[in-house]
Each structure stands twice: as C-alpha cells, then as structure tokens.
Design a protein around this motif. Structure first.
Motif, PDB file in Angstrom:
ATOM      1  N   ASP A 548      48.244 -38.883  -4.158  1.00 36.82           N
ATOM      2  CA  ASP A 548      48.489 -38.465  -2.779  1.00 36.82           C
ATOM      3  C   ASP A 548      47.482 -39.009  -1.773  1.00 36.82           C
ATOM      4  O   ASP A 548      47.818 -39.202  -0.600  1.00 36.82           O
ATOM      5  CB  ASP A 548      48.489 -36.929  -2.696  1.00 36.82           C
ATOM      6  CG  ASP A 548      49.660 -36.311  -3.453  1.00 36.82           C
ATOM      7  OD1 ASP A 548      50.684 -36.994  -3.617  1.00 36.82           O
ATOM      8  OD2 ASP A 548      49.537 -35.145  -3.882  1.00 36.82           O
ATOM      9  N   TYR A 549      46.238 -39.243  -2.216  1.00 30.69           N
ATOM     10  CA  TYR A 549      45.183 -39.631  -1.281  1.00 30.69           C
ATOM     11  C   TYR A 549      44.539 -40.981  -1.599  1.00 30.69           C
ATOM     12  O   TYR A 549      43.697 -41.446  -0.833  1.00 30.69           O
ATOM     13  CB  TYR A 549      44.078 -38.557  -1.263  1.00 30.69           C
ATOM     14  CG  TYR A 549      44.572 -37.218  -0.794  1.00 30.69           C
ATOM     15  CD1 TYR A 549      44.642 -36.917   0.561  1.00 30.69           C
ATOM     16  CD2 TYR A 549      44.990 -36.240  -1.706  1.00 30.69           C
ATOM     17  CE1 TYR A 549      45.105 -35.689   1.001  1.00 30.69           C
ATOM     18  CE2 TYR A 549      45.462 -35.009  -1.283  1.00 30.69           C
ATOM     19  CZ  TYR A 549      45.518 -34.740   0.074  1.00 30.69           C
ATOM     20  OH  TYR A 549      45.983 -33.523   0.497  1.00 30.69           O
ATOM     21  N   GLY A 550      44.916 -41.569  -2.733  1.00 33.39           N
ATOM     22  CA  GLY A 550      44.301 -42.838  -3.103  1.00 33.39           C
ATOM     23  C   GLY A 550      42.830 -42.703  -3.427  1.00 33.39           C
ATOM     24  O   GLY A 550      42.051 -43.646  -3.222  1.00 33.39           O
ATOM     25  N   VAL A 551      42.425 -41.556  -3.933  1.00 35.23           N
ATOM     26  CA  VAL A 551      41.024 -41.299  -4.265  1.00 35.23           C
ATOM     27  C   VAL A 551      40.899 -41.230  -5.794  1.00 35.23           C
ATOM     28  O   VAL A 551      41.610 -40.450  -6.439  1.00 35.23           O
ATOM     29  CB  VAL A 551      40.520 -39.995  -3.620  1.00 35.23           C
ATOM     30  CG1 VAL A 551      39.109 -39.662  -4.114  1.00 35.23           C
ATOM     31  CG2 VAL A 551      40.537 -40.116  -2.105  1.00 35.23           C
ATOM     32  N   VAL A 552      39.993 -42.032  -6.339  1.00 32.63           N
ATOM     33  CA  VAL A 552      39.779 -42.081  -7.782  1.00 32.63           C
ATOM     34  C   VAL A 552      38.569 -41.227  -8.135  1.00 32.63           C
ATOM     35  O   VAL A 552      37.469 -41.460  -7.617  1.00 32.63           O
ATOM     36  CB  VAL A 552      39.571 -43.531  -8.269  1.00 32.63           C
ATOM     37  CG1 VAL A 552      39.352 -43.553  -9.778  1.00 32.63           C
ATOM     38  CG2 VAL A 552      40.759 -44.395  -7.881  1.00 32.63           C
ATOM     39  N   ILE A 553      38.776 -40.225  -8.981  1.00 25.58           N
ATOM     40  CA  ILE A 553      37.711 -39.327  -9.420  1.00 25.58           C
ATOM     41  C   ILE A 553      37.309 -39.724 -10.837  1.00 25.58           C
ATOM     42  O   ILE A 553      38.156 -39.788 -11.732  1.00 25.58           O
ATOM     43  CB  ILE A 553      38.161 -37.856  -9.395  1.00 25.58           C
ATOM     44  CG1 ILE A 553      38.741 -37.489  -8.026  1.00 25.58           C
ATOM     45  CG2 ILE A 553      37.006 -36.939  -9.772  1.00 25.58           C
ATOM     46  CD1 ILE A 553      37.766 -37.494  -6.898  1.00 25.58           C
ATOM     47  N   ASP A 554      36.028 -39.970 -11.030  1.00 27.85           N
ATOM     48  CA  ASP A 554      35.535 -40.296 -12.368  1.00 27.85           C
ATOM     49  C   ASP A 554      35.704 -39.069 -13.264  1.00 27.85           C
ATOM     50  O   ASP A 554      35.191 -37.986 -12.952  1.00 27.85           O
ATOM     51  CB  ASP A 554      34.070 -40.712 -12.316  1.00 27.85           C
ATOM     52  CG  ASP A 554      33.555 -41.179 -13.665  1.00 27.85           C
ATOM     53  OD1 ASP A 554      33.298 -40.310 -14.520  1.00 27.85           O
ATOM     54  OD2 ASP A 554      33.413 -42.400 -13.850  1.00 27.85           O
ATOM     55  N   PRO A 555      36.413 -39.198 -14.387  1.00 29.25           N
ATOM     56  CA  PRO A 555      36.714 -38.028 -15.220  1.00 29.25           C
ATOM     57  C   PRO A 555      35.502 -37.464 -15.953  1.00 29.25           C
ATOM     58  O   PRO A 555      35.530 -36.311 -16.388  1.00 29.25           O
ATOM     59  CB  PRO A 555      37.751 -38.557 -16.216  1.00 29.25           C
ATOM     60  CG  PRO A 555      37.482 -40.023 -16.288  1.00 29.25           C
ATOM     61  CD  PRO A 555      37.040 -40.421 -14.919  1.00 29.25           C
ATOM     62  N   ASP A 556      34.442 -38.253 -16.098  1.00 21.91           N
ATOM     63  CA  ASP A 556      33.247 -37.792 -16.807  1.00 21.91           C
ATOM     64  C   ASP A 556      32.255 -37.118 -15.869  1.00 21.91           C
ATOM     65  O   ASP A 556      31.783 -36.011 -16.129  1.00 21.91           O
ATOM     66  CB  ASP A 556      32.581 -38.965 -17.538  1.00 21.91           C
ATOM     67  CG  ASP A 556      33.492 -39.585 -18.589  1.00 21.91           C
ATOM     68  OD1 ASP A 556      34.188 -38.808 -19.278  1.00 21.91           O
ATOM     69  OD2 ASP A 556      33.522 -40.817 -18.696  1.00 21.91           O
ATOM     70  N   SER A 557      31.956 -37.783 -14.757  1.00 19.82           N
ATOM     71  CA  SER A 557      30.947 -37.244 -13.832  1.00 19.82           C
ATOM     72  C   SER A 557      31.548 -36.373 -12.744  1.00 19.82           C
ATOM     73  O   SER A 557      30.834 -35.663 -12.046  1.00 19.82           O
ATOM     74  CB  SER A 557      30.182 -38.392 -13.178  1.00 19.82           C
ATOM     75  OG  SER A 557      31.061 -39.172 -12.355  1.00 19.82           O
ATOM     76  N   TYR A 562      33.921 -44.866  -5.518  1.00 16.52           N
ATOM     77  CA  TYR A 562      34.210 -45.440  -4.207  1.00 16.52           C
ATOM     78  C   TYR A 562      34.796 -46.837  -4.288  1.00 16.52           C
ATOM     79  O   TYR A 562      35.670 -47.210  -3.493  1.00 16.52           O
ATOM     80  CB  TYR A 562      32.948 -45.436  -3.343  1.00 16.52           C
ATOM     81  CG  TYR A 562      32.696 -44.094  -2.695  1.00 16.52           C
ATOM     82  CD1 TYR A 562      33.339 -43.737  -1.507  1.00 16.52           C
ATOM     83  CD2 TYR A 562      31.839 -43.153  -3.281  1.00 16.52           C
ATOM     84  CE1 TYR A 562      33.128 -42.501  -0.919  1.00 16.52           C
ATOM     85  CE2 TYR A 562      31.628 -41.918  -2.703  1.00 16.52           C
ATOM     86  CZ  TYR A 562      32.276 -41.600  -1.523  1.00 16.52           C
ATOM     87  OH  TYR A 562      32.075 -40.375  -0.943  1.00 16.52           O
ATOM     88  N   GLN A 563      34.334 -47.623  -5.230  1.00 15.95           N
ATOM     89  CA  GLN A 563      34.851 -48.984  -5.347  1.00 15.95           C
ATOM     90  C   GLN A 563      36.331 -48.963  -5.736  1.00 15.95           C
ATOM     91  O   GLN A 563      37.156 -49.660  -5.144  1.00 15.95           O
ATOM     92  CB  GLN A 563      34.039 -49.772  -6.383  1.00 15.95           C
ATOM     93  CG  GLN A 563      34.431 -51.241  -6.475  1.00 15.95           C
ATOM     94  CD  GLN A 563      33.511 -52.017  -7.414  1.00 15.95           C
ATOM     95  OE1 GLN A 563      32.559 -51.476  -7.969  1.00 15.95           O
ATOM     96  NE2 GLN A 563      33.814 -53.301  -7.586  1.00 15.95           N
ATOM     97  N   ALA A 564      36.652 -48.165  -6.753  1.00 12.98           N
ATOM     98  CA  ALA A 564      38.050 -48.070  -7.178  1.00 12.98           C
ATOM     99  C   ALA A 564      38.917 -47.429  -6.099  1.00 12.98           C
ATOM    100  O   ALA A 564      40.088 -47.801  -5.919  1.00 12.98           O
ATOM    101  CB  ALA A 564      38.140 -47.264  -8.470  1.00 12.98           C
ATOM    102  N   THR A 565      38.338 -46.470  -5.374  1.00  9.91           N
ATOM    103  CA  THR A 565      39.065 -45.804  -4.299  1.00  9.91           C
ATOM    104  C   THR A 565      39.418 -46.783  -3.185  1.00  9.91           C
ATOM    105  O   THR A 565      40.564 -46.824  -2.707  1.00  9.91           O
ATOM    106  CB  THR A 565      38.242 -44.633  -3.736  1.00  9.91           C
ATOM    107  OG1 THR A 565      38.096 -43.630  -4.745  1.00  9.91           O
ATOM    108  CG2 THR A 565      38.915 -44.027  -2.514  1.00  9.91           C
ATOM    109  N   GLU A 566      38.443 -47.580  -2.765  1.00 12.94           N
ATOM    110  CA  GLU A 566      38.697 -48.537  -1.686  1.00 12.94           C
ATOM    111  C   GLU A 566      39.747 -49.563  -2.098  1.00 12.94           C
ATOM    112  O   GLU A 566      40.622 -49.925  -1.308  1.00 12.94           O
ATOM    113  CB  GLU A 566      37.392 -49.245  -1.295  1.00 12.94           C
ATOM    114  CG  GLU A 566      37.540 -50.222  -0.132  1.00 12.94           C
ATOM    115  CD  GLU A 566      38.050 -49.560   1.142  1.00 12.94           C
ATOM    116  OE1 GLU A 566      38.720 -50.243   1.942  1.00 12.94           O
ATOM    117  OE2 GLU A 566      37.800 -48.342   1.320  1.00 12.94           O
ATOM    118  N   LYS A 567      39.677 -50.020  -3.346  1.00 11.29           N
ATOM    119  CA  LYS A 567      40.644 -50.983  -3.838  1.00 11.29           C
ATOM    120  C   LYS A 567      42.051 -50.377  -3.854  1.00 11.29           C
ATOM    121  O   LYS A 567      43.032 -51.012  -3.412  1.00 11.29           O
ATOM    122  CB  LYS A 567      40.257 -51.438  -5.244  1.00 11.29           C
ATOM    123  CG  LYS A 567      41.227 -52.458  -5.841  1.00 11.29           C
ATOM    124  CD  LYS A 567      40.795 -52.849  -7.251  1.00 11.29           C
ATOM    125  CE  LYS A 567      41.795 -53.831  -7.858  1.00 11.29           C
ATOM    126  NZ  LYS A 567      41.425 -54.212  -9.245  1.00 11.29           N
TER     127      LYS A 567
END
Length: 573
Positions: A548-557, A562-567
């Motif tokens: 929905d937001y194009g935001v990637v959350i690291d599942p471990d931390s 931010y890099q994956a989110t921007e891409k």
C-alpha cells in the motif's frame, strides 16, 4: 428586538447547556437496555414554546435536528391549548414528527411556568425491540416495521396512561427493557422541565424567551458570517449503496448539489434515485441533519446547534426518492444511507474548501443478535453499536475506532463485562483491523473487529457487506485510496450479503468486521517512519506497508530499508 444584558444572556446560555447535559446523564443512567445505557443511542433536546430548537447535545450529530420537525406535525394531533401541566406525549411515527425510524421513540413534555406554556423538553432513544420481523424478511412498507405510534398522550395531567404502556409492552419481545427505557426518557424530560421552571422563576418568563430567541439569532449570524468567507459556487457529489435488502441487483445513488452564494446555501437532493422497496430510505428531516453537521464541520466547529441552523440552511427534495420517500415507505434500516449522505455532503463541501476536505468515514452500524431463551428462560435481544473510523484530512490521519461521522462523540460499544453478565455470550476479541484504513499520505482511520461466542441458540441479523458499501467503499481524496469494508462471518466463513439472518449454535463464534476510513493524498508520499510506526502498532502489516505504501520493512531489525523503499517507490511512480 431589544438585546438582553450580555451577562444575563450568558447565564441563560450556560443554564440551557447544563439542562441538556443533565437530561443526557439521567437518560443514560436510567436506561434498562444496553443499547441505551451503554452504547448511549439517545439524545436530549430543549425547545421553546413555538417548538423551535433551543439546544441539543452536540455529542450526537445524528440527532442535531431530531426535534426540529416536531412543529410541522404535532399541531395536527394536539393544539397548544389542548396541552396541560403534566401531559407527556409519546410517538415514533417516521412521517409524523420522528426523523429516524420506528425503533426510535420521542418523549415530549410541555413545560409550564407561571401558568403559561414556556418550553418543551424532549428525548429520543432507540428501542432494542418494538416488534416487527427479526431478520428473516426485509420490510417493504412502514406497517411491516413494527409498532408505529403517532403523537399520543402517554401521561395525562401527571397520570400515566396504562393503556399505552400495555400496548407498547404487548408489541415488544423484551417489554421490561422497553418500558424501562421509556420511563427513563420520561425521567430525563421531567428533570429538564424542573430546571426550565427554575430558570423562568429566576429571570422571568419573558426574559428567558427573549434569551433563547437571541441565542438562535446569534448562531444564525455566526453561520452567515462563516458562509460569507466561503467562495461562491456550485459543487456536486454522490455516493452509492449496494442494494436495498430486497433487490440485490440494484444499487442506490444519493446525489447532492450544493449552491453557495453570499451568506446563503442550498443543498439540493432532488437528483437522488427513486425510493427503495426495502427499508433503507431516509426521511428528509434526517437528511437535513447531515447538512447541518457537514456545514458545522467545514465552517465553525465551535457553533452549537439550535434553530439558527434551520433558518440559514436551505434544502430541496423531490418526493419519491430515497431521501424523500412517500409516506408509508419503509425506513427501519436508514443508517447506511444516512451516514453515506453525510460523507457525500462533506465531499461536496470539500470542493469549496480543498484544504478542509476529508476522506469518507466508515459509516455507522453494529450488531443485533436475538435469542429465544432456550437456556436463559426468556427471550433476549442483544444490540450493540460498533466502531468504524473517520477519513483522513490534509493534516492528520483519520481517527480509528469511532462511530463514523454522525455518532462521533457518543456512540460506542458496551463494556465486555456487562454483555457477558446479561447475555448468554462471551466477547472473545476486540481489536483494530490491520490494513483496513485507506492508504494515503495521511492514513484513514481503522475499523474494529469484534468476536462473540454464543452460549445458546440464536439468530444474527445480516444486512450487507460493509453495511452495503462494497460497490463504492469509503473513498479517499486527492490521491488517497479507499478503505476496506467489513462483513460478518461465523466460524471463519463469510456470510453472504443475500442472507437475511444466520442461525448460530452454542460454541459458534460470530466475527463482525467494521469499515474503515478513506485516505488523503498519495500513499507513496507518506513518511516511511510513520508507516513503520503503524507496523509496530499493529495498524499496518509488513506486507501492507509494502503493497500500500511502497515501504520495505526489514523483517529482522524491524527498521525501514530506505534503499529498497526508494527503489520500490520509483518503480510504483
């Protein structure tokens, strides 16, 4: 008209407000049914001798104008000279003064001071059962909706009319609760009567009447000034209900055209669809409430409601439409259309003030479960108002777990402990619905999930998916996305909207998911840290953050990548 001393006027204003608040407290503290004393489905009002609204509770916009229509109908039943000290009038007729539906009863008390009719106190309260079908059929006219009472003297010169009570009791599956709620309405009105008599004794009948009239003029003046600051123009909006509970292949459209010029405003609903066969129609007096509420929200939220609004706000209807049905048309399930209309009004007004535009709310609604009393030895009717959400605005996320627009300040679910004590059930879950809020730069509010485990055989009323908002879910604005709609399931299986009711057995779990609010602005512009906060709070799932937001959350931390989110956002754009 001679203006009152400002101090005297403020004292009258303060007293009027306190009278309404005291009446509200008495109404809910003396209620028998959980829908009245816990969910607080009722309101109090004060009218002058001409039956113009002096004050109502501001906590319940649904009932802002609930007493304004009384003056149009009561004289056909009782002239002023026919009313005496101690008389109390009862009615629930949707076309003879009541603005809602037959389940809402109005109790009206004429207030006499120094031998003169000085005012009226009134209460309106929902009754969990006044006869009619449980759920297996949908009403096709007013006479199938249960007991209908035109304005009738419930008390005559201080003595209760036992015939009226026997008639009401005989038409209710739960007569103890129904009569208890009615008597609570009477008690609240009598408290208001006493306080008004005290006010008239202190300042004099003429001064109080002049003060009430000046309060109305003050509101009308402030509203006209607020309208002057709005740009002139004509804006339109519409919304759609899925069906009318009878014809599932026909959607229903409500349309409003708002014309604003100078200090005047007109809400024209004549372009709405023809009246429905099923009970989703709404009377014009209730539709006017949506205009009053919407205008207050868009112009000056500090305004109290009184007759000043009805002087300024003009409306137009076409008879035979869903918002102006012909007398006799069914209206018992007015809630979906009333709340949809409130959103449509806000949508139109938001075009005058884009910076104040909001996403659609989740509407109203709740749950009704009926049991024959196989184990508890008595029939029971459980009714509870549940939480949807508000849409987002240009400055903030929508409010979660709140009863739509028209019940924002008052309606709420009842305490779990009360329900489990008084009904054969357990409430096994009460939670927010993750990912339900409409995505946007500002997120729509989230609806709730409530689960009930039944301890004896019962029937659950089913109306429609998302209270008939699935074809046009609560919308977002300025790029904001629509919210997700709710529904009812039993033991994990979704109940189809064509079902009238579903039978449940001991141990079955009924889940009710409520609608959420629409978003505001492009979801790809939402601050990733806000999305992360929603994930940590359980409002948005990690998958929802990505989708929905194009935001990637690291599942471990559990931090934003931010890099994956921007891409990802660049790809989406």
């Amino acid at each position: 008209m001679t203006k009152l001393d400002p101090i005297v006027l403020e004292l009258i204003h303060s007293k009027v407000d306190s009278i309404i608040e005291e009446m509200r407290v008495v109404l809910f503290h003396s209620g028998y049914s959980t829908v009245l004393r816990e969910s607080e489905d009722g309101s109090a009002g004060l009218l002058d001798a001409q039956m113009r609204t002096v004050a109502v509770s501001k906590k319940l916009p649904l009932h802002f104008g609930s007493f304004s229509a009384i003056a149009e109908h009561l004289p056909r039943y009782y002239r002023t000279e026919e009313l005496e000290q101690g008389d109390i009038i009862l009615f629930n007729h949707p076309y003879a003064g009541n603005v809602t539906h037959p389940s809402d009863t109005v109790v009206l008390v004429p207030v006499f001071a120094q031998g003169t009719l000085a005012a009226f106190t009134a209460t309106l309260a929902h009754k969990a059962d006044l006869g009619g079908p449980q759920a297996s059929t949908a009403a096709r006219d007013q006479w199938e909706e249960g007991l209908v009472i035109p304005p009738t003297k419930y008390y005559v010169r201080g003595a209760v009319n036992r015939e009226v009570e026997r008639l009401v009791a005989a038409n209710s599956r739960i007569p103890v609760e129904t009569l208890g709620d009615l008597r609570g309405q009477v008690a609240a009105c009598r408290v208001g009567e006493e306080r008004m008599q005290e006010l008239c004794a202190r300042f004099g009948l003429g001064t109080v009447a002049a003060g009430c009239a000046e309060l109305m003029e003050r509101v009308a003046g402030r509203l006209r000034s607020a309208l002057e600051s709005m740009p002139d123009g004509v804006h339109e909006a519409d919304g759609v209900l899925d069906h009318d509970l009878i014809g599932f292949d026909r959607s229903l459209r409500v349309h409003v055209s708002v014309t604003k010029k100078g200090s005047g405003i007109l809400f024209d609903f004549s372009g709405s669809d023809a009246q429905a066969r099923g009970p989703v129609n709404v009377t014009p007096a209730l539709i006017k409430n949506t205009c009053y509420f919407g205008l207050m929200a868009m112009t000056d939220a500090s305004l109290p409601f009184n007759h000043g609004f009805t002087d300024v706000v003009k409306t137009r209807f076409r008879e035979g439409t869903i918002v102006c049905p012909r007398p006799g048309a069914p209206v018992s399930y007015y809630v979906p259309l009333a709340y949809l209309t409130a959103d449509v009004v806000l949508k139109a007004l938001g075009q005058f003030h884009p910076e104040r535009a909001v996403g659609s709310s989740g509407g109203g609604g709740g749950v009704r479960i009926v049991g024959a009393g196989a184990k508890s030895d008595r029939p029971w009717v459980f009714m509870e108002l549940l939480d949807t959400a508000l849409g987002a605005s240009s400055k903030q996320d929508g409010v979660s777990l709140i009863h739509g627009t028209l019940g924002v300040g008052q309606f709420r679910p009842g305490p779990v402990e009360i329900h489990e004590t008084e009904f054969p059930m357990r409430v096994v879950r009460f939670d927010v619905r993750a990912d339900s809020g409409g995505p946007g730069k500002f997120r729509g509010g989230l609806g709730c999930t409530r689960e009930y485990q039944l301890l004896e055989d019962a029937a659950v009323r089913v109306r429609g998916k998302g209270d008939m908002r699935s074809k046009m879910p609560p919308w977002g604005v300025f790029g904001g996305h629509a919210a997700r709609v709710g529904g009812i399931s039993v033991n994990g299986e979704e109940v189809p909207e064509t079902a009238r009711e579903v039978r449940v057995k001991p141990g079955d779990i009924v889940r009710v998911n409520m609608n959420a609010g629409g978003g505001y602005g492009d979801p790809l512009e939402r601050d990733p840290e806000l999305v992360l906060g929603d994930v940590l709070d359980g409002y948005v799932t990690p998958q929802g953050a990505r989708d929905d937001y194009g935001v990637v959350i690291d599942p471990d931390s559990f931090r934003v990548d931010y890099q994956a989110t921007e891409k990802l956002r660049q790809e989406r754009r």
